[in-house]
Design an enzyme around this catalytic site. Structure first.
Site, PDB file in Angstrom:
ATOM      1  N   ASP A 162      35.023  63.378  -5.731  1.00  0.00           N
ATOM      2  CA  ASP A 162      35.767  62.612  -6.474  1.00  0.00           C
ATOM      3  C   ASP A 162      36.114  63.372  -7.869  1.00  0.00           C
ATOM      4  O   ASP A 162      36.161  64.482  -7.783  1.00  0.00           O
ATOM      5  CB  ASP A 162      34.825  61.212  -6.856  1.00  0.00           C
ATOM      6  CG  ASP A 162      35.879  60.057  -6.921  1.00  0.00           C
ATOM      7  OD1 ASP A 162      36.763  59.986  -8.073  1.00  0.00           O
ATOM      8  OD2 ASP A 162      35.876  59.111  -6.159  1.00  0.00           O
ATOM      9  N   HIS A 218      36.892  58.325 -12.663  1.00  0.00           N
ATOM     10  CA  HIS A 218      36.945  57.735 -11.581  1.00  0.00           C
ATOM     11  C   HIS A 218      35.556  57.881 -10.446  1.00  0.00           C
ATOM     12  O   HIS A 218      35.021  57.087  -9.973  1.00  0.00           O
ATOM     13  CB  HIS A 218      38.252  58.169 -10.420  1.00  0.00           C
ATOM     14  CG  HIS A 218      38.405  57.273  -9.281  1.00  0.00           C
ATOM     15  ND1 HIS A 218      38.056  57.846  -8.090  1.00  0.00           N
ATOM     16  CD2 HIS A 218      38.880  56.118  -8.897  1.00  0.00           C
ATOM     17  CE1 HIS A 218      38.399  56.958  -7.074  1.00  0.00           C
ATOM     18  NE2 HIS A 218      38.671  55.855  -7.704  1.00  0.00           N
ATOM     19  N   SER A 383      39.183  52.076  -3.493  1.00  0.00           N
ATOM     20  CA  SER A 383      38.183  53.011  -4.030  1.00  0.00           C
ATOM     21  C   SER A 383      36.725  52.614  -4.189  1.00  0.00           C
ATOM     22  O   SER A 383      35.854  53.108  -4.178  1.00  0.00           O
ATOM     23  CB  SER A 383      38.720  53.899  -5.376  1.00  0.00           C
ATOM     24  OG  SER A 383      39.205  54.974  -4.916  1.00  0.00           O
TER      25      SER A 383
END
Length: 940
Positions: A162, A218, A383
């Protein structure tokens, strides 16, 4: 409920959701894989060197030098040591690079490096102030009950690929899997090729610090969901509880870094991660390289791969989630309804909550006034559904370490709550959200699930480019039982498409032990493609499994029907002709079409097709553009069709397309309708080395097109050294052609047919900046117009020398001086190939003769006031001729396909019998001497 794609991988690229743009790629970067070989790698690389030099490629590097070799104990494992990355000029087209590299015979595939993006839809950054939110997803997926069975194990590591993470956060700092074998001391203590990879790696910037940055956090958000510290009295609880996570940064957050998701997947597999989460991806852009990486992790290293299904609310191929061996996760909301942003498809394996999820705040906000590294907020997206499933997979691996990755995925699928399909909100998505919503407690409680899967689907005959209308197909399925033994297993195949019929769809498997397999290869399923199937239709087949103990499940397989091109291959040339006037391939990636070959050669035309223009700004093509994409000017009106045999040739192809009319939004349009016609012959021998192509052009505008230029573009890459070609012009035969001057194997070219002017513009593809046509920055409309209009003099006829060739292209053109509104005109070309120049010139003469004969036949009128008949037609030998009596006695002459007289018979007044029994089967012309009466007849 992942769809099977075995043996139909090319179809994946063709079936992207209409309207979605192709995924972005890394400019100037390609990846290739060398074929499996007994040669040393150094020998194969040496053989590859000439093509690399010709392409001006640099920085060739082995992508995964430390990857594990395939193991015979793991069937289907792959060898990533034969994968290389290289840098090429940014203006180089993928089709050019692919053609030249595949022509070496030692390269398995050549692809771009796609850029994939994180899949999240965060709420307002201040949403963490909404106290009403809580971790509802833990309750909904029964994580609390699951932790009564297992709280995971610190030895089970989840690779989080990520963005960078904020590993100082209170819920993350203690959950990172640290590499104590390589402390931060400037040395590669553990000898894995990475220096000081103590807490993961930043692949996007190639350093040992995957800390969060300006690209938002994220990765921190995902990491908190999958493995945030649990039972610590702080913040949130990660699904994986005691399981650790390995931070692997793949998005740079800088102007110098680059996306590196698949490099991180290989690293995670090589460094003992048991689960890998991929909360990122992109729609379309199937990649064999990316599939190889997923196979390497899942098969070679037995890793569970979990990926977000995407935040585009449509039925689409989304990668990596849609690859084989990847568990694809869609998102649901607090009420178990499909999240409004989530993708939905039959390729989804299961769903998990993805809206309003409490997450670790990825970066410190200036508005946050609380303790440092103790802030949280709320986010939505697939996600945040995917890491819940990854955490659940880690718990299953902790509870049942004997299960393989494939079995873990099966356990998660079969433990899901199917009750979500009873909700009114999900009625329209039945079967499109996987087996149901994630239920962690059921997955870890006991091994009491059953699941059989089709692990290979082999279509015969194998047609990776798709099946034609009227085709019949056999489908052999190999079934593997993954969980508890199953008795009385049957597999029933049904079609979900009205254009594909299952004629035999039953497979009585019987009893299967755990991990046992069975195949219906001896009595395969049988399918039939409808005759009226629309172009490029995606057809879905459903495998339905049923067995004892009320076992029921479904699986799906797709295939492409009625591909939008035909293959003319009756003679020595085999070439794809598309519905938009392209030759060899219909797209810049070289995926749609079977290319151009001569006598079974490697592909030798990287790009070809029709060009039309009236001015530098009114240009119509379906060829590469200045941006490296396709200039989309031509749109199909009638799909190209193939007739075998045709009325004039052994194979004929016909189709209709047009370009958009000139308007302020599309100033490069010409405004014509094109009827294209192609012909290929198996006999006589003189016609085997060429294909005739003619185009009827009708002016659809209110303006006179004066002049209208038409030509064929051909970027040749001939066998041998594709970058050592010479381009020449034969003014006698009105033919542009190319060859390798040092080791000529094939001469290939394009010839103008008919009475119109003929010209050629030869292009050096590797010419420096400042040349009139500079391919490094693409092929602009102005450059296309120059190539069409500038080839009628003596300039630009040749490129390359007989001692040193180059990478050559040609535009062979003609012109219509004046085309009034509503009028039509025809231009014609021959595409030719032969082993020598003398044979190519003889082929050009044969093409001229064939075209002239057809023009005579097409133009011959019937004399006024006279009618006549010739029947039966076709005939097995005898035909009856009926003539007007006023002609009196007459003579009938028979001409063969080359226009040569082969028989003459006297006929009485009124006609009589004509025997063709002594002639070979084929097309003939019967002419009544002394008149203009002509008629074609087929001798069967």
């Amino acid at each position: 409920m992942k769809i099977v794609r075995t043996l139909v991988w090319v179809s994946c690229l063709l079936l992207a959701l209409p309207g979605l743009a192709a995924p972005p790629t890394r400019p100037g970067k390609l990846v290739l894989k060398l074929r499996a070989s007994t040669n040393p790698l150094a020998a194969d690389l040496s053989a590859l060197l000439p093509a690399l030099v010709a392409l001006q490629a640099t920085d060739l590097a082995q992508k995964f030098p430390h990857s594990a070799l395939p193991s015979p104990e793991r069937p289907g494992s792959v060898d990533l040591r034969r994968v290389y990355e290289l840098t090429v000029p940014t203006g180089l087209t993928l089709t050019k690079a692919r053609t030249m590299l595949l022509a070496t015979g030692i390269v398995e595939y050549v692809e771009p490096l796609y850029l994939r993006m994180p899949q999240y839809q965060p709420n307002d950054p201040r949403a963490d102030s909404l106290a009403g939110y809580n971790e509802y997803h833990l309750r909904l997926t029964q994580a609390y009950r699951a932790w009564d069975f297992t709280k995971g194990d610190t030895s089970v590591v989840i690779g989080v690929t990520d963005t960078g993470i904020r590993y100082t956060h209170e819920d993350l700092v203690g959950q990172v899997k640290y590499n104590y074998a390589d402390p931060v001391n400037g040395l590669d203590d553990d000898g894995d090729g990475y220096i000081d990879n103590f807490r993961g790696w930043d692949f996007s910037n190639n350093n040992n610090d995957p800390f969060y940055n300006a690209f938002v956090g994220h990765g921190s958000q995902v990491s908190g969901i999958v493995a945030g510290a649990t039972d610590n009295g702080k913040g949130i609880a990660g699904v994986g509880f005691k399981c650790k996570f390995l931070p692997l940064q793949i998005f740079p957050g800088t102007t110098t870094g680059s996306f590196a998701g698949y490099e991180a997947v290989v690293y995670a597999a090589d460094h003992n991660c048991r689960v890998i989460n991929m909360s990122w991806g992109g729609a379309g852009g199937y990649s064999r390289f990316e599939q190889d990486v997923c196979t390497y992790a899942a098969v070679n290293h037995d890793v569970v791969l979990v990926a977000a299904a995407g935040n585009t609310p449509g039925d689409l191929l989304f990668y990596p989630a849609s690859y084989d061996h990847v568990l694809s996760v869609a998102a649901t909301d607090e009420a178990d309804a499909k999240a409004d942003f989530s993708a939905y498809s039959r390729r989804i394996d299961l769903s998990a909550p993805g809206t309003n999820i409490i997450i670790v705040n990825g970066r410190l906000s200036s508005s946050y006034a609380g303790p440092p590294d103790a802030d949280y907020w709320v986010g939505s997206g697939t996600s945040f559904a995917s890491p819940q499933v990854a955490g659940a997979a880690a718990l299953v691996r902790s509870r049942f370490p004997q299960l393989t990755a494939e079995q873990v995925v099966a356990q998660l699928r079969q433990a899901a709550d199917t009750s979500i399909y009873t909700l009114p909100a999900n009625q329209g998505y039945r079967g499109y959200l996987g087996t149901g919503r994630l239920n962690i407690a059921r997955a870890v409680a006991a091994l009491n699930q059953r699941e059989a899967r089709v692990v290979t689907s082999a279509f015969a005959p194998a047609k990776p480019f798709g099946y034609a209308p009227g085709d019949t197909v056999r489908l052999a399925a190999t079934v593997r039982n993954l969980l508890l033994p199953v008795a009385g297993l049957t597999v029933t195949l049904t079609s979900l498409s009205p254009y594909l019929t299952v004629r035999q769809g039953g497979f009585a498997v019987g009893s299967l032990a755990t991990l046992a397999e069975a195949s219906n290869g001896a009595a395969p399923f049988r399918l039939a493609v409808a005759s009226n199937v629309p172009p490029s239709t995606k057809a879905t087949l459903r495998y339905h499994f049923s067995g004892a103990n009320n076992y029921q499940s479904d699986q799906y397989v797709e295939l492409l029907l009625n591909p939008d091109f035909v293959q003319l291959d009756a003679g020595n040339i085999s070439v794809s002709v598309s519905s938009r006037g392209n030759l060899a391939y219909d797209d810049v990636t070289g995926a749609v079409g079977r290319g151009f070959s001569y006598r079974g050669s490697t592909p030798m035309l990287s790009e070809g097709g029709l060009l039309l223009a009236t001015t530098p700004t009114r240009v119509a093509t379906h060829l590469r553009s200045s941006s490296g994409a396709v200039q989309q000017s031509f749109f199909a009106l009638a799909q190209i069709q193939k007739l075998t045999p045709g009325p004039r040739a052994d194979q004929e192809a016909r189709g209709t397309f047009r370009d958009s009319l000139p308007d302020p939004q599309k100033p490069r349009s010409v405004g014509v309708r094109v009827r294209q016609h192609g012909q290929s012959w198996a006999a006589p021998a003189a016609r085997r080395n060429f294909i005739l192509l003619d185009y009827s052009l009708r002016n659809l505008t209110a303006d006179t097109l004066k002049p209208l230029y038409a030509g064929l573009f051909a970027d040749w890459d001939l066998p041998g050294d594709a970058a050592r070609n010479v381009a020449r012009w034969d003014s006698v035969n009105r033919m542009g052609y190319c060859y390798d001057p040092l080791t000529p194997q094939v001469y290939a070219g394009v010839q103008v047919l008919g009475p119109r002017p003929a010209g050629v513009y030869s292009i050096d593809n590797s010419a420096p900046a400042g040349t009139p046509i500079y391919f490094a920055d693409g092929f602009s409309p102005a450059e296309k117009y120059l190539a069409l209009s500038g080839g009628f003099g003596r300039a630009h006829r040749s490129v390359g020398t007989d001692t040193q060739g180059t990478d050559a292209s040609q535009v062979v053109s003609t012109l219509v001086p004046c085309l009034a509104p509503g009028d039509s005109a025809t231009v014609a070309f021959a595409v030719l190939a032969a082993p020598t120049l003398a044979e190519l010139q003889a082929t050009a003469q044969a093409a001229t003769a064939a075209y002239q004969q057809q023009q005579v036949l097409a133009a011959a009128p019937v004399a006024a006031g006279t009618t006549w008949q010739l029947f039966p037609n076709p005939t097995t030998g005898l035909v009856n001729i009926v003539l007007p009596t006023k002609l009196g006695a007459a003579a009938a002459q028979v001409l063969d396909a080359l226009g040569r007289p082969v028989a003459t018979v006297a006929l009485p007044s009124g006609g009589g019998l004509l025997s063709l029994q002594a002639l070979a089967p084929g097309l003939y012309v019967v002419r009544i001497l002394g008149t203009s009466l002509l008629q074609r007849v087929v001798r069967e």
